[in-house]
Structure formats: structure tokens, C-alpha cells
Design an enzyme around this catalytic site. Structure first.
Site, PDB file in Angstrom:
ATOM      1  N   LYS A   1      36.735  47.029  45.901  1.00 39.59           N
ATOM      2  CA  LYS A   1      35.933  46.419  45.095  1.00 39.59           C
ATOM      3  C   LYS A   1      36.047  45.102  45.030  1.00 39.59           C
ATOM      4  O   LYS A   1      36.989  44.503  44.478  1.00 39.59           O
ATOM      5  CB  LYS A   1      36.337  47.208  43.938  1.00 39.59           C
TER       6      LYS A   1
ATOM      7  N   CYS B   1      47.297  31.607  43.831  1.00 33.08           N
ATOM      8  CA  CYS B   1      48.097  32.248  42.789  1.00 33.08           C
ATOM      9  C   CYS B   1      49.564  31.495  43.453  1.00 33.08           C
ATOM     10  O   CYS B   1      50.510  31.319  42.441  1.00 33.08           O
ATOM     11  CB  CYS B   1      48.356  33.594  43.108  1.00 33.08           C
TER      12      CYS B   1
HETATM   13  P1  NAP Z   1      40.742  38.807  37.744  1.00 35.84           P
HETATM   14  O1  NAP Z   1      39.760  38.187  36.768  1.00 35.84           O
HETATM   15  O2  NAP Z   1      41.875  39.590  37.312  1.00 35.84           O
HETATM   16  O3  NAP Z   1      39.828  39.559  38.762  1.00 35.84           O
HETATM   17  C1  NAP Z   1      40.453  40.427  39.847  1.00 35.84           C
HETATM   18  C2  NAP Z   1      39.466  41.375  40.173  1.00 35.84           C
HETATM   19  O4  NAP Z   1      39.596  42.482  39.089  1.00 35.84           O
HETATM   20  C3  NAP Z   1      38.032  41.032  40.437  1.00 35.84           C
HETATM   21  O5  NAP Z   1      37.408  42.029  41.437  1.00 35.84           O
HETATM   22  C4  NAP Z   1      37.636  41.740  39.234  1.00 35.84           C
HETATM   23  O6  NAP Z   1      36.165  41.953  39.008  1.00 35.84           O
HETATM   24  C5  NAP Z   1      38.312  42.788  38.721  1.00 35.84           C
HETATM   25  N1  NAP Z   1      38.453  42.998  37.350  1.00 35.84           N
HETATM   26  C6  NAP Z   1      38.120  42.398  36.594  1.00 35.84           C
HETATM   27  N2  NAP Z   1      38.161  43.180  35.262  1.00 35.84           N
HETATM   28  C7  NAP Z   1      38.701  44.281  35.686  1.00 35.84           C
HETATM   29  C8  NAP Z   1      38.919  45.926  34.769  1.00 35.84           C
HETATM   30  N3  NAP Z   1      38.733  46.008  33.634  1.00 35.84           N
HETATM   31  N4  NAP Z   1      39.237  46.908  35.900  1.00 35.84           N
HETATM   32  C9  NAP Z   1      38.996  46.706  37.099  1.00 35.84           C
HETATM   33  N5  NAP Z   1      38.824  45.514  37.784  1.00 35.84           N
HETATM   34  C10 NAP Z   1      38.673  44.240  37.210  1.00 35.84           C
HETATM   35  O7  NAP Z   1      41.205  37.612  38.556  1.00 35.84           O
HETATM   36  P2  NAP Z   1      40.453  36.485  39.395  1.00 35.84           P
HETATM   37  O8  NAP Z   1      39.946  35.518  38.213  1.00 35.84           O
HETATM   38  O9  NAP Z   1      39.322  37.011  40.409  1.00 35.84           O
HETATM   39  O10 NAP Z   1      41.492  35.858  40.285  1.00 35.84           O
HETATM   40  C11 NAP Z   1      42.443  34.760  39.932  1.00 35.84           C
HETATM   41  C12 NAP Z   1      43.722  35.319  39.601  1.00 35.84           C
HETATM   42  O11 NAP Z   1      44.200  36.163  40.715  1.00 35.84           O
HETATM   43  C13 NAP Z   1      44.954  34.409  39.193  1.00 35.84           C
HETATM   44  O12 NAP Z   1      45.508  34.796  38.045  1.00 35.84           O
HETATM   45  C14 NAP Z   1      45.600  34.224  40.554  1.00 35.84           C
HETATM   46  O13 NAP Z   1      47.146  34.077  40.417  1.00 35.84           O
HETATM   47  C15 NAP Z   1      45.635  35.861  41.036  1.00 35.84           C
HETATM   48  N6  NAP Z   1      45.899  36.053  42.433  1.00 35.84           N
HETATM   49  C16 NAP Z   1      47.228  36.475  42.380  1.00 35.84           C
HETATM   50  C17 NAP Z   1      47.537  36.723  43.966  1.00 35.84           C
HETATM   51  C18 NAP Z   1      48.739  37.467  44.471  1.00 35.84           C
HETATM   52  O14 NAP Z   1      48.855  37.568  45.544  1.00 35.84           O
HETATM   53  N7  NAP Z   1      49.511  37.558  43.510  1.00 35.84           N
HETATM   54  C19 NAP Z   1      46.548  36.263  44.939  1.00 35.84           C
HETATM   55  C20 NAP Z   1      45.357  35.766  44.734  1.00 35.84           C
HETATM   56  C21 NAP Z   1      45.054  35.422  43.207  1.00 35.84           C
HETATM   57  P3  NAP Z   1      35.016  40.890  38.628  1.00 35.84           P
HETATM   58  O15 NAP Z   1      35.069  39.765  39.942  1.00 35.84           O
HETATM   59  O16 NAP Z   1      33.678  41.698  38.504  1.00 35.84           O
HETATM   60  O17 NAP Z   1      35.445  40.234  37.244  1.00 35.84           O
END
Ligand code: NAP
Length: 491
Positions: A188, A298
Site C-alpha cells: 500500500k 527520517c
Molecule cells: P504517514 O502519514 O504515517 O503515512 C505513511 C503511510 O501510512 C502512507 O502510506 C499512509 O497512507 C499510510 N497510512 C496513514 N494512515 C493510515 C492508517 N490509519 N492505517 C494504515 N495506513 C495508514 O507518514 P508520511 O507522512 O507518509 O511519512 C513521513 C513519516 O515517515 C515521518 O515521520 C518519517 O520520519 C517517517 N519515515 C520513517 C522511516 C524509517 O525508516 N524509520 C523512513 C521514511 C519515513 P496515505 O499516504 O494515504 O496517508
């Protein structure tokens, strides 16, 4: 910081980008006929739209993954490795196009996007090599009564959820070890950047990945769709990369069916520069740790703790280097700092910078959203950031360096560890013994010593505290998709 000229790009490639849902061997539309518009964050223009899958399509993808599971698990490891290697070569052959696509839908500079494609493809090569090295264990029970045999079996169908900031690499970092272990999956991708994932899935299909092994479901309703998938008893693995906030929700969802969960969550990386650091090297590292992906990583350095003796020179040089960066649409060849993903990101950066300034920080560079089309925030340096500022607690996820002076190392470590996150950290010192002592005391899963980059397909990537659970990359990343099966044998 000045405005730039923008020329409308187009999506061109070796094949038309599929914009449907990959379920089994077919690209299909959602039964509802709904679609999600995909925009270019450099302009706000709509690039195209993709099928918007619902619960029905999510479960159809699980059907396809479950139907393919037994054959894929039984496919000899050597064959799985060959297919993964073919994916590596096929992806690298399209590096320029994929980079362009990433840049278009995500906004990052082409140089960052090319780097991402190479990093993403490397997971296929690394896990092609790992697929044939899933060893077991054999030993005698201490009582002498029997032998203990342990084998690592594929865990089963995996749900993989990825964020928008590395649309290729976050997908391959999960798909490659899942396939190497013998698992099938449903991906997804983030609704902001599905095109790259769809292109990678098509490349994999053409490279020989059998039908149903990789399925892709875009959705504008990630909550209900992922919840339905996680409540399907055929699904045994969840691997999520994204915010800590969504990670918590998913862990609760996964609890209902006790699904093995790997979580790569948010970061708040400290970057420590000790008095005896090589200043030029520290600046070079700071530029990479802060500005790769324009700060939308991140692992991005969020808090620069700089020892008093080197502090003023560090700030001066950092301002000089940041000011020289060219801001613009990622697809322009001269761009070094691309667009932010959306208005919400800009709002967050403005809020964190505004709060820091209100509490006494000095804006040494930038600090104001650029006017004009697209979501652009300039490279910014804010010095003298005061305790209690929100930017010290929350990842800014943009091109803003917050600098804080410190006097002694114990104080710096205390400040570095004063966060619920623990993903990456950085330390610069010419005294390696001191640097390693600091590295051991920083509470995070990864520390870069005298370098600005930690990501490597061969290394265990992941966080401690609320930055996550489990590791991706390296042999550790493969084991996340396996179950240890113990067989007690007497003979
Ligand atoms: P996000 O809002 O948490 O979204 C991540 C993914 O989860 C997207 O595909 C999103 O879909 C989906 N999602 C959102 N709500 C959900 C729910 N209730 N149930 C299931 N899936 C759901 O994060 P983001 O804004 O895309 O990414 C930025 C974040 O990712 C930052 O906090 C960053 O630090 C973190 N990150 C961490 C790493 C690591 O390796 N630790 C690497 C990269 C990024 P939608 O797009 O449709 O909202």
C-alpha cells in the site's frame, strides 16, 4: 532567495505507467471507479490519477497473495535470487526515468532521486544474495536427551505500507526481503506518490516475478483498507514505514490478530559536533545529513548540538553552504533543494520555526516560505534555539537546521537523548575513542561517526524507543519475514 522558472515536464518512460491496482496478474480499476489525483508539488499541477482501491480490492489483493504463497515459498531459493537480481538490473536500466518520476511526484532534486533509485535497486541485489543464505541451526539439548533443529520458514502473506518521502526505496526495502524469504505481499504505497511504486511493480512483473507474489493497492482510505487486510487471518506480517502516530494505530490493529510487526517510524536525529572535529568534514556531513531529500528524511539531522569552541565557525560555514544551494523544481538539472511534499508540510515547518523564533532563536538564513507556485521552503539556519522549543521535540522534515551550543559532552548526550525518538544520530570528533564513546551513549538504532549518511542495504536500519521495532536491510531485514521453526529430534 529568488523565484525560478518552471517548465512543464511530462511522464515519459519505456512503458506507459500503469495507474491501476496490481492484483494477481492484472492491472485493474477499483470497482467504485474512484481515482486519486496525483500532483506535482513543484507546481500543484495534476500529473495524472490512479485507481483508488477500497476494502474489496484490498481483500482481492490478499486473495491473490495467498493463492501465490505456496508456490513462491516452494520456489528454490536460487530461482528467487535470480528473479531478484533481474529486478535489480531492470531497475538500474531505468534509473534515469524512475528518478524523473520520483522527482515529479515527490518534488525532490534529480540528484537525490537518482541516489534513491540506486539505493532502492540495491535491496534487490542484496536480498538476491541473502536468499540463498537462510541458514538454520542445529545443536544438542543441554540435557542430552535430543537434538534441536531450527529452520527459518517464510512467515506468510505480508502487508507493506510505505511513506511518500522515499517512494522507491521504502517499497523495495520491504518487497526484496519478503520475496527472498519466500513471502508474497500486498503493497500500500503513500497516496501522494504511488506512481513510482506502480512503475517498480511493473518492472518487477516484466523481470519475472510471478503473478500474485507482489500486489499493489493504492487507496485514499488507508485506515479501513489496511484494517480489513490486517484482520484477514491469511495475513501474517505487517511492515510499516511512516509516522510514529500512524505506527501506534497500526500496532493496535495488528494486536487483534497478533500479527508480527516491523515498524520504521519517525526520527529526531541529533548531530553532535565536538570541539576537536574537522570543521570542513563536519560541514560536509551536516549538508548530507540535513539536506538529502531537502530534509524530508527520517534520518535527517533535526538538532545540531555544537560545542562552544567550534560553534560560531560551524554556524558561519553552514549558513554559507546552505545559502549557496539552488532551490527549484526537482526536475530542473541545477536544483539542489526541491519542493516540499504539500502544504501541510509547509505549515508544519512554519509552525516549528515560528515557535523557535518566538522562544528566542536567531534566524541566520531563510526562515520564510517562498512565494509563488509549488511548496517551497528555503534552506534555513536557526541558531541559539532555546530549550522548550517545539523543533527540538518534533522532526521538522524540511530544510531547516536548528543549532544549539553546548559546553560539555555529558550535557550534549543528555540533550541528544531527551526525546521519545531514537532512529539515527551523528557525531563528529577527530578523537575516534571519544566519538565512539559518544556513539555508544546516544540512544538510537544507528549512529554515523564522522559521516553524514547511515543508509546502506547491507546494514541493519531501524530505531529504538518510539522510532520503531525491528530492522530493515542486512540479514536482520530478512529474518523479519521468517518464523523460526524448532523441531525436537531424537534418534
Ligand atoms: P504517514 O502519514 O504515517 O503515512 C505513511 C503511510 O501510512 C502512507 O502510506 C499512509 O497512507 C499510510 N497510512 C496513514 N494512515 C493510515 C492508517 N490509519 N492505517 C494504515 N495506513 C495508514 O507518514 P508520511 O507522512 O507518509 O511519512 C513521513 C513519516 O515517515 C515521518 O515521520 C518519517 O520520519 C517517517 N519515515 C520513517 C522511516 C524509517 O525508516 N524509520 C523512513 C521514511 C519515513 P496515505 O499516504 O494515504 O496517508
Amino acid at each position: 532567495m529568488t523565484a525560478f522558472t518552471y517548465t512543464t515536464p511530462s511522464i515519459e518512460g519505456p512503458f506507459a505507467i500503469p495507474t491501476g491496482l496490481l492484483i494477481g496478474d492484472k492491472w485493474t480499476e477499483a470497482a467504485s471507479g474512484a481515482r486519486i489525483d496525483i500532483d506535482n508539488p513543484a507546481t500543484g499541477e495534476i500529473l495524472t490519477s490512479v485507481a483508488d482501491g477500497g476494502i474489496e480490492e484490498g481483500i482481492a489483493a490478499v486473495d491473490a497473495a495467498a493463492a501465490a504463497a505456496a508456490d513462491w515459498a516452494a520456489t528454490p531459493a536460487r530461482k528467487r535470487a535470480e528473479i531478484l537480481l533481474a529486478c535489480f538490473h531492470a531497475m538500474m536500466a531505468e534509473q534515469e526515468w524512475l528518478a524523473y518520476l520520483i522527482s515529479l511526484e515527490n518534488g525532490k532534486a534529480m540528484s537525490d532521486a537518482r541516489g534513491e533509485v540506486a539505493y532502492a535497486a540495491e535491496f534487490f541485489r542484496w536480498y538476491a544474495e541473502e536468499a540463498v543464505r537462510i541458514n538454520g541451526e542445529f545443536y544438542h539439548s543441554p540435557s542430552g536427551s535430543n537434538r534441536i533443529m531450527v529452520q527459518y520458514q517464510p512467515i506468510g502473506v505480508a502487508l507493506l505500507i510505505t511513506p511518500w518521502n522515499f517512494p522507491a526505496a521504502m517499497a523495495t526495502r520491504k518487497i526484496a526481503p519478503a520475496l527472498a524469504a519466500g513471502c508474497t505481499c500486498v503493497l500500500k504505497p503513500a497516496a501522494e506518490t504511488p506512481l513510482t511504486a506502480l512503475a517498480v511493480a511493473e518492472i518487477m512483473r516484466r523481470a519475472g516475478v510471478p503473478a500474485g507474489v507482489v500486489n499493489v493497492v493504492n487507496s485514499s482510505q488507508p485506515g479501513p483498507v489496511c484494517s480489513a487486510i490486517l484482520h484477514d487471518p491469511r495475513v501474517r506480517k505487517l511492515s510499516f514505514t511512516g509516522s510514529t502516530q500512524v505506527g501506534r494505530i497500526l500496532l493496535r490493529e495488528a494486536a487483534d490478530t497478533v500479527i508480527s510487526s516491523s515498524m520504521e517510524l519517525g526520527g529526531n536525529a541529533p548531530f553532535l559536533v565536538l570541539d576537536d572535529a574537522d570543521l570542513d568534514a563536519a560541514i560536509e556531513g551536516a549538508m548530507i545529513a540535513k539536506m538529502r531529500n531537502a530534509g524530508e528524511a527520517c534520518t535527517a539531522a533535526n538538532r545540531f548540538y555544537v560545542q562552544r569552541g567550534i560553534h560560531d565557525r560551524f554556524v558561519e560555514k553552514l549558513v554559507e553552504r546552505m545559502a549557496a544551494l539552488k532551490v527549484g523544481p526537482g526536475t530542473d538539472s541545477a536544483t539542489q533543494c526541491g519542493a516540499m511534499i504539500n502544504q501541510k508540510s509547509i505549515d508544519k515547518i512554519e509552525r516549528l520555526v515560528g515557535d523557535a523564533v518566538e522562544k528566542g532563536a536567531d534566524v541566520r538564513l531563510g526562515g520564510k516560505t517562498l512565494e509563488g507556485a509549488g511548496f517551497f521552503y528555503p534552506p534555513s539556519v536557526i541558531a541559539n534555539v532555546q530549550p522548550g522549543s517545539a523543533i527540538l521535540d518534533d522532526e521538522v522534515f524540511g530544510p531547516v537546521a536548528a543549532v544549539i551550543p553546548f559546553d560539555d559532552i555529558d550535557e550534549a548526550i543528555k540533550l541528544a537523548n531527551a526525546t521519545e525518538y531514537g532512529l539515527a544520530g551523528y557525531v563528529y570528533s577527530e578523537d575516534l575513542k571519544k566519538a565512539l564513546q559518544v556513539a555508544e551513549r546516544i540512544e538510537c538504532g544507528m549512529v554515523a561517526v564522522n559521516r553524514g549518511l547511515v543508509s546502506d542495504a547491507a546494514a541493519p536500519f531501524g530505531g529504538v524507543k518510539q522510532s520503531g521495532l525491528g530492522r530493515e536491510g542486512s540479514h536482520h531485514g530478512l529474518i523479519e519475514y521468517c518464523e523460526a521453526k524448532y523441531i525436537a529430534v531424537s534418534w
